[in-house]
Design an enzyme around this catalytic site. Structure first.
Site, PDB file in Angstrom:
ATOM      1  N   TYR A   1       1.019  -1.428  -0.068  1.00  0.00           N
ATOM      2  CA  TYR A   1      -0.029  -0.151   0.169  1.00  0.00           C
ATOM      3  C   TYR A   1       1.010   1.250  -0.050  1.00  0.00           C
ATOM      4  O   TYR A   1       2.134   1.068   0.377  1.00  0.00           O
ATOM      5  CB  TYR A   1      -0.783  -0.014   1.128  1.00  0.00           C
ATOM      6  CG  TYR A   1      -0.360   0.264   2.465  1.00  0.00           C
ATOM      7  CD1 TYR A   1       0.410  -0.684   3.385  1.00  0.00           C
ATOM      8  CD2 TYR A   1       0.004   1.626   2.983  1.00  0.00           C
ATOM      9  CE1 TYR A   1       0.939  -0.633   4.583  1.00  0.00           C
ATOM     10  CE2 TYR A   1       0.489   1.920   4.299  1.00  0.00           C
ATOM     11  CZ  TYR A   1       0.887   0.883   4.905  1.00  0.00           C
ATOM     12  OH  TYR A   1       1.737   1.055   6.283  1.00  0.00           O
ATOM     13  N   CYS A   2       0.351   2.229  -0.311  1.00  0.00           N
ATOM     14  CA  CYS A   2       1.035   3.744  -0.377  1.00  0.00           C
ATOM     15  C   CYS A   2       0.076   4.570   0.155  1.00  0.00           C
ATOM     16  O   CYS A   2      -0.363   4.460   1.164  1.00  0.00           O
ATOM     17  CB  CYS A   2       1.712   3.732  -1.742  1.00  0.00           C
ATOM     18  SG  CYS A   2       0.348   3.889  -2.983  1.00  0.00           S
ATOM     19  N   ARG A   3       0.187   5.842  -0.710  1.00  0.00           N
ATOM     20  CA  ARG A   3      -0.517   6.996   0.123  1.00  0.00           C
ATOM     21  C   ARG A   3      -2.117   7.049  -0.104  1.00  0.00           C
ATOM     22  O   ARG A   3      -2.767   7.862   0.537  1.00  0.00           O
ATOM     23  CB  ARG A   3       0.109   8.267  -0.427  1.00  0.00           C
ATOM     24  CG  ARG A   3       1.554   8.400  -0.120  1.00  0.00           C
ATOM     25  CD  ARG A   3       2.157   9.576  -0.615  1.00  0.00           C
ATOM     26  NE  ARG A   3       3.538   9.879  -0.376  1.00  0.00           N
ATOM     27  CZ  ARG A   3       4.567  10.622  -1.049  1.00  0.00           C
ATOM     28  NH1 ARG A   3       4.312  10.741  -2.308  1.00  0.00           N
ATOM     29  NH2 ARG A   3       5.592  10.771  -0.373  1.00  0.00           N
TER      30      ARG A   3
END
Lengths: 221, 221
Positions: free
Chosen positions: B177-179
DNA sequence: CTAATATTCAATTGATCGCTTGAATACTAT
DNA sequence: ATAGTATTCAAGCGATCAATTGAATATTAG
């Protein structure tokens, strides 16, 4: 095209939805449409706008994808495009009430001392209704009840409540609801019932919020 | 005052929140602030706005109660006012994507063929992580990970992924996952991992959505 | 066909918004 | 104190918006 420009365009397109919500008149139109589809002049009358003005605002909402229209004879009926729109409208209200002191104050003024009646949460009502512990009372006008209402609810429009009290068993608690959090009919109903010895509370929110949350509803016939 | 005028004022006040969301620049600012607090010039640099312009937009968001500011030294750090604001931002995106064809098309263009990678839903990830079936991978920069991340997640910034592959067990599936949904880092990570033989998927949404949903997070040290 | 009704369109006005520019303020480091 | 940095303020310009007004279109009833 760079990803920065693409992202800017994307957010600018998303912002159009928020812009459509950025008008008190349009929010009121959405509130009324959340009860069911309505014609332009009905909506204009309910909101106190001119027909031309209401028509233009409805078209702005349609351009933003928030409402849809259906033409029948010489009337055009507008409705909210989906439950996600009602949930967004609700989320906006929640944030506004929790973050803007001015909104909190206006709500308090609007509800007056009625604010004291602590509401029943939707989940709680659902559980208690399943066990047969409560009478669910819809105090909206008959047509709105017939179009759609909470599953198992009894309809006594607020202006007939006094004359039809006999339909409400005295021993069970009554939970009343109406059009939404800024609709005063359920407050009146609870006050009237309590005065006559019933145990009564009101539902948090109203019909549109219940339906948008995916909780059980039904229509008459 | 009549209840009609009060209601009109009330909705006009609520509309101010929507007006604040009605600008692509402000939505982008909110997206970045959802990661954690940021200074004005950092936000200006991230969005490509001038500092004066960013400052004015941030003040507009603050007037609407959507962000709060903290002054430390000569810097002012802005942050979202609460999780309800992130949820509203998210709800707006959902409605825009489902109701406006133009937005859907821009998203598709933006994500390109990456859109094909089917995401893991938050609830599903939570359940599988509890059973120890997956490695949760945070590919954001180290500072952002340290400020706050999904509980139990491993941090390998996207630019160090190749050199630190050894830290990821081969037999378990990786969920990256990221932002957020419009951040491409987790897409890249999944593509890189799959190419090297890992089973990998990405989390639907990103860190802010997870946190705003009330799911477990933690900070480093 | 004609009149009446419901809705939309078009033109206008004043108000607000978004962005830029340049200056003012607040704080830090030396 | 002075210079440098971060932020805010104030003025100005073009664009957009909200509401009104009056006319145009579409549909139904007689």
């Amino acid at each position: 095209m760079s990803t920065e420009t693409m992202k800017r365009e994307l957010y600018q397109a998303i912002a159009k939805v928020a812009q459509a919500l950025g008008s008190g008149n349009r929010l009121q139109l959405l509130e009324f449409m959340a009860q069911g589809e309505r014609s332009v002049d009905a909506l204009a009358a309910m909101t106190g706008m001119t027909v031309a003005n209401a028509s233009q605002h409805l078209q702005a909402l349609r351009r933003a994808g928030l409402v849809a229209a259906r033409k029948d004879g010489q009337r055009v009926y507008y409705r909210v495009a989906g439950d996600d729109v009602v949930r967004l409208h609700h989320g906006l209200r929640v944030v506004a009430e929790s973050r803007l002191a001015e909104v909190r104050q206006l709500v308090n003024e609007f509800l007056g001392d009625r604010g004291g009646l602590e509401p029943v949460l939707a989940q709680e009502l659902l559980a208690r209704a399943k066990k047969g512990l409560v009478t669910v009372l819809d105090v909206r006008p008959r047509e709105e009840y017939e179009a759609c209402h909470l599953r198992g609810a009894v309809n006594i429009p607020i202006d007939r409540l006094e004359s039809e009290l006999a339909r409400l068993p005295r021993k069970r608690e009554v939970v009343a609801y109406c059009r939404g959090p800024y609709c005063l009919m359920s407050f009146e109903a609870v006050a009237a019932l309590r005065q006559r010895g019933w145990k009564a509370r009101r539902l948090e929110g109203g019909f549109p919020e219940w339906k948008a949350a995916g909780l059980p509803v039904e229509a008459s016939s």
